[in-house]
Design an enzyme around this catalytic site. Structure first.
Site: not given
Length: 370
Positions: A59, A62
């Site tokens: 994550e 990202h």
């Protein structure tokens, strides 16, 4: 996201874990216990923690890519299939979407590659494809999980990374909303196939398929709303004729308004016309059951309701309602006086009007009279 627990904040991003992550924990625990007893089960817990850290790194891949384009990430939610990073704004073009979406899986590729380098040439595909088997070496299983995360997240279905990569590719040739709708429909078709497959092989796939199906629908609706509401502010569609309650009002008065008007939500305003709280149909019914008609609304109203500026885009109000779990938000002017409110019904009517007549341009006010 609902059904998620906050773990902490890292570099300005709130880290949350979805309760369904427990399903993965239970699955690994049971599989390990059946094969190796308690020692293997505890090793399984350590393995899950390692997987958890890999998902977090995924994550933050990202997040790093999003920040490169000046997009902040308020929070991430970790799921058994990966995670969801909520962006402060949507990418403005296919390139941004592609880079941000692909950054997470690339992190898992790097992790898997590093683990394979550490292990050397001692592993085969049959070992990499058995991350649930405690008889396989810990690092081998960890490499296998990262490979699984890459493959699974790259399935072209929202909200997984593959669905966003697909949208980015389609958006190079199609309008953004059309690309989103097409990618969402492809994702839903895959979710249906996944659910059917899960009936015969793995019930966990059914839960994942349900999540993917409805997440894709939400993504498509959000993109449609963004396209429809382009250039349209909250003031253009907010409810401007509505009944209110004062802080000194009683629950019985709220009941009378609920029965006498078409409203389901009633802003509680002070003498200056500023927002104090919100009484919803559910809170009114609950207050009647628990405290009776004589209870002051100020003791039972919801105070955790955000407000939205009248010049804000419509999608801002929708996001605020979703985050706060409220059916409506009050609209305020520059003096912070309430001049209207907006709810899901109002937004739904905007969508219906646009779908009914493509020539409809939301410029005049949509008013609801009690």
């Amino acid at each position: 996201m609902q059904w998620s627990l906050k773990l902490g904040t890292v570099a300005g991003t709130e880290v949350r874990v979805h309760v369904t992550f427990a399903l993965l924990l239970i699955w690994i625990w049971v599989m390990h216990y059946r094969i190796g007893g308690p020692p293997a089960a505890f090793e399984g817990v350590a393995f899950i923690i390692s997987v958890f850290l890999c998902v977090v790194l995924h994550e933050f891949g990202h997040i790093a890519a999003a920040r490169h384009f000046g997009i902040k990430t308020p929070d991430i939610t970790l799921l058994p299939i990966g995670g969801l990073a909520r962006l402060e704004r949507n990418p403005t073009g296919p390139l941004e979407e592609f880079v941000i979406a692909i950054a997470g899986p690339l992190v898992n590729v790097v992790i898997a590659g590093l683990v394979v380098m550490v292990i050397g040439g001692t592993l085969g595909w049959e070992q990499l494809l058995a991350p649930q088997d405690p008889r396989v070496d810990f690092l081998t299983r960890l490499a296998g999980v990262n490979i699984f995360l890459v493959v699974f997240n790259m399935i072209p279905a929202f909200p997984m990374d593959g669905g966003r990569v697909l949208r980015a590719i389609l958006a190079w040739r199609l309008p953004w909303a059309r690309a989103t709708t097409l990618a969402a429909r492809i994702g839903q078709s895959i979710a249906v196939a996944m659910g059917v497959f899960g009936v015969f092989f793995n019930p966990l796939l059914i839960l994942i398929a349900i999540f993917v199906y409805f997440a894709a629908e939400t993504e498509a609706q959000g993109s449609e709303l963004q396209e429809i509401s382009a250039g349209t502010s909250v003031s253009d569609v907010m409810i401007t004729a509505f009944a209110t309650l004062g802080p000194e009002a009683r629950v019985g008065e709220a009941v009378e308004l609920l029965l006498a008007t078409s409203q389901s939500e009633f802003p509680v305003l002070n003498e200056a016309g500023r927002f104090e709280g919100l009484m919803t149909r559910e809170s009114i019914v609950q207050a009647m059951k628990e405290k009776g008609a004589g209870a002051p609304v100020i003791t039972v109203m919801r105070r955790d309701i955000p407000t939205v500026d009248e010049q804000s885009p419509i999608e801002i109000s929708l996001r605020l309602m979703q985050e706060a779990g409220t059916p409506a938000v009050p609209v305020v002017d520059r003096s912070h006086r309430v001049v209207g409110f907006i709810n899901y019904e109002t937004i739904g009517e905007l969508l219906m009007l646009r779908n009914a007549d493509e020539r409809f341009q939301p410029g005049g006010r949509v008013r609801h009279l009690p």
